[in-house]
Design an enzyme around this catalytic site. Sequence first.
Site, PDB file in Angstrom:
ATOM      1  CB  SER A  58       1.065   3.489   8.365  1.00 27.67           C
ATOM      2  OG  SER A  58       1.011   2.901   7.050  1.00 27.67           O
ATOM      3  CE1 TYR A 164       4.648   5.555   5.383  1.00 29.17           C
ATOM      4  CE2 TYR A 164       2.590   5.003   3.848  1.00 29.17           C
ATOM      5  CZ  TYR A 164       3.309   5.015   5.373  1.00 29.17           C
ATOM      6  OH  TYR A 164       2.583   4.597   6.239  1.00 29.17           O
TER       7      TYR A 164
END
Length: 204
Positions: A58, A164
């Site tokens: 990420s 997210y």
Amino acid sequence: AANKIDDILRSGIQKYGIPCVTAMAVDANGIRYAGALGKRDAASNVNVNIDSLFQIASMTKPIASVAAMQLVEQGKATLDEPVAKCLPKLANPQVLEGFTPAGEQILRPAKRPITLRHLLTHTSGLSYGVWHPLMNQYSDITKMGNPIAPVVPLMFDPGTSWQYGYSTDWVGRFVESVSGMNLQQYLRKNVLDPLGMKDTEFGI
């Protein structure tokens, strides 16, 4: 002090059963600590070192976001116009409200279009399955796995919540559409090389 940090990291490796850990602390005066402990991976039995390469997962998100903001800065894109102009697959997004007893999706049109600002701030409504119960259920029913930048229903109207998810995958597609380059080429030329990030690449 370095030995104490090493001891803490070594105990973490033992406690959590992970193969290795690397750490670095810097301040205005330079590197204050750099350490690498454990094995590079469970199979090779090779010691990890400060220069070992890792997948950054990420942490690719801020790099792709920098690329998009460069295009905004250059006047080639804006934060608040619908991204469907460049990404037709995100036109007419649908919000998932639930499922019928038979497992059919209950969808409605989103109240507003998705913008680059929504994608950059994870307020687009796109979610990973593991983070949102409805998206988790959707993933199970559709057996979608973990595709890159999938076209999936939104979990909420753009701009109304935070979640997210796949937003930054679409930021990457946006950069490709606006720049006319694939993301790897764009990042190498405009972000990675200027910053001296010679060891960062899509694939090694």
